[in-house]
Design a protein around this motif. Structure first.
Motif, short mmCIF file in Angstrom:
data_model
loop_
_atom_site.label_atom_id
_atom_site.label_comp_id
_atom_site.label_asym_id
_atom_site.label_seq_id
_atom_site.Cartn_x
_atom_site.Cartn_y
_atom_site.Cartn_z
N UNK A 145 53.49 62.74 46.37
CA UNK A 145 52.22 63.48 46.78
C UNK A 145 52.20 64.77 46.14
N UNK A 146 53.39 65.40 45.92
CA UNK A 146 53.38 66.58 45.02
C UNK A 146 52.66 66.54 43.72
N UNK A 147 53.02 65.32 43.01
CA UNK A 147 52.43 65.00 41.85
C UNK A 147 50.87 64.95 41.99
N UNK A 148 50.45 64.09 42.94
CA UNK A 148 48.98 64.15 43.27
C UNK A 148 48.29 65.56 43.44
N UNK A 149 48.81 66.51 44.32
CA UNK A 149 48.34 67.75 44.54
C UNK A 149 48.21 68.67 43.17
N UNK A 150 49.21 68.53 42.23
CA UNK A 150 49.13 69.12 41.07
C UNK A 150 48.19 68.43 40.17
N UNK A 151 47.58 67.34 40.54
CA UNK A 151 46.86 66.59 39.41
C UNK A 151 47.48 66.61 37.99
N UNK A 152 48.39 66.17 37.99
CA UNK A 152 49.18 66.25 36.60
C UNK A 152 48.97 64.81 36.21
N UNK A 153 47.95 64.56 35.23
CA UNK A 153 47.45 63.26 34.82
C UNK A 153 48.62 62.51 33.71
N UNK A 154 49.62 63.19 33.60
CA UNK A 154 50.72 62.64 32.60
C UNK A 154 51.68 61.92 33.48
N UNK A 155 51.50 62.10 34.93
CA UNK A 155 52.56 61.37 35.68
C UNK A 155 51.71 60.46 36.83
N UNK A 156 52.33 59.48 37.07
CA UNK A 156 51.90 58.76 38.49
C UNK A 156 51.88 59.51 39.87
N UNK A 157 50.72 59.14 40.47
CA UNK A 157 50.86 60.12 41.86
C UNK A 157 51.29 59.00 42.91
N UNK A 158 51.58 57.87 42.63
CA UNK A 158 51.99 56.95 43.42
C UNK A 158 52.80 55.52 42.82
N UNK A 159 53.48 55.01 43.57
CA UNK A 159 54.31 53.79 43.03
C UNK A 159 53.93 52.42 43.94
N UNK A 160 54.14 51.49 43.03
CA UNK A 160 53.76 49.93 43.59
C UNK A 160 55.01 49.67 44.13
N UNK A 161 56.22 50.01 44.12
CA UNK A 161 57.40 49.57 44.81
C UNK A 161 58.55 50.46 44.94
N UNK A 162 59.09 50.82 46.27
CA UNK A 162 60.08 51.60 46.55
C UNK A 162 61.15 50.56 46.98
N UNK A 163 62.28 50.51 46.11
CA UNK A 163 63.37 49.63 46.40
C UNK A 163 64.52 50.60 46.91
N UNK A 164 64.73 50.43 48.11
CA UNK A 164 66.17 50.96 48.64
C UNK A 164 67.12 49.85 48.78
#
Length: 214
Positions: A145-164
Motif C-alpha cells: 500500500x505504501x508503494x502504491x501511495x508513493x506511486x513508485x513505478x519501479x516497484x510493484x504496488x501489489x502481489x499475486x500470492x502471499x505465501x505464509x
C-alpha cells in the motif's frame, strides 16, 4: 556459544555441521533456521519448491519455471498458467519464543519449545492462529500500500500470492484444517491470493500441507 566469525568459519569448514548447528540452536520451528543472506535464499528456495509441489498436486494450475528476485520485493516470481506471478514469502513463527531461546543460549542455557519455560507460550488455539495470520496479511498489504501511495513505478504496488510458511512445533495440521473452515479471511487490496504452507508432515495427504486463506 559462537559469534558471527565462528559461524562463518564453521560454514566454510563443514557446511553439513553448520546447518545442523544452526537448526539445533534455533530451538523452535527449526526447519527455517538461517543466519545470513545465503541461508535466507536457501530457505526461500525450499519454501517455493514445497509450495509448487503442493500446488501442483492439487491439480488446479499449470506450474512452470520460478526464480528468486534479487531485487526484492517481491521475493520471487513463479510461472503459473503461462504467466509469471509475483510471490511474497512470510514466516509464521513465535518470535518471542525465539528471542527467549536465543537469550538463554547466550547465557549458556539450552532451551527448546519443549522446555517448561517456553512450552506454554508456544501452544496454539483458534484465536491466536487467526490473530497472527491477520497480522502477517495486514503487514504485507501495508508494505505494498505504501508503494502504491508513493506511486513508485519501479516497484510493484501489489502481489499475486502471499505465501505464509510455518514450522511451528505445536501447530497441528489437523487443528489448522478445522480452523480454516471456521475463519473467513478476507482479500486485501494489494494481495490477490494468500496461502498457508506447513512444513513436512508425514502421513498427511500432502507432504507439505497447503491451505488457501483467500
Amino acid at each position: 556459544m559462537k559469534n558471527k566469525k565462528d559461524w562463518k568459519a564453521l560454514k566454510e569448514q563443514n557446511r553439513l555441521r553448520y546447518y545442523i548447528e544452526i537448526t539445533n540452536s534455533r530451538g523452535h520451528a527449526s526447519a527455517y533456521a538461517r543466519r545470513d543472506a545465503e541461508d535466507k535464499a536457501l530457505v526461500e528456495s525450499e519454501v517455493l519448491k514445497a509450495w509448487i509441489e503442493s500446488l501442483s498436486l492439487r491439480g488446479k494450475q499449470s506450474i512452470g519455471n520460478w526464480q528468486l528476485n534479487e531485487n526484492d520485493p517481491p521475493d520471487a516470481f513463479v510461472e503459473i498458467d503461462k504467466r509469471f506471478r509475483s510471490v511474497e514469502l512470510k514466516e509464521l513463527v513465535d518470535g518471542e519464543a525465539l528471542r527467549r531461546i536465543d537469550g538463554a543460549r547466550k547465557r549458556g542455557i539450552s532451551l527448546t519449545s519443549s522446555s517448561p519455560e517456553v512450552f506454554h507460550e508456544t501452544q496454539w488455539n483458534r484465536d491466536r492462529f487467526k490473530k497472527e495470520i491477520l497480522e502477517i496479511v495486514h503487514d504485507a498489504n501495508s508494505k505494498y500500500e505504501q508503494r502504491s501511495i508513493r506511486k513508485d513505478i519501479s516497484h510493484l504496488d501489489g502481489i499475486d500470492f502471499l505465501i505464509i510458511h510455518t514450522d511451528e512445533d505445536w501447530l497441528s495440521v489437523y487443528d489448522v484444517e478445522k480452523w480454516i473452515t471456521e475463519i473467513q479471511f478476507q482479500p486485501t487490496p494489494h494481495i490477490a491470493h494468500a496461502h498457508l504452507l506447513m512444513s513436512y508432515t508425514p502421513g498427511y495427504r500432502l507432504s507439505y500441507p497447503l491451505f488457501t486463506l483467500f
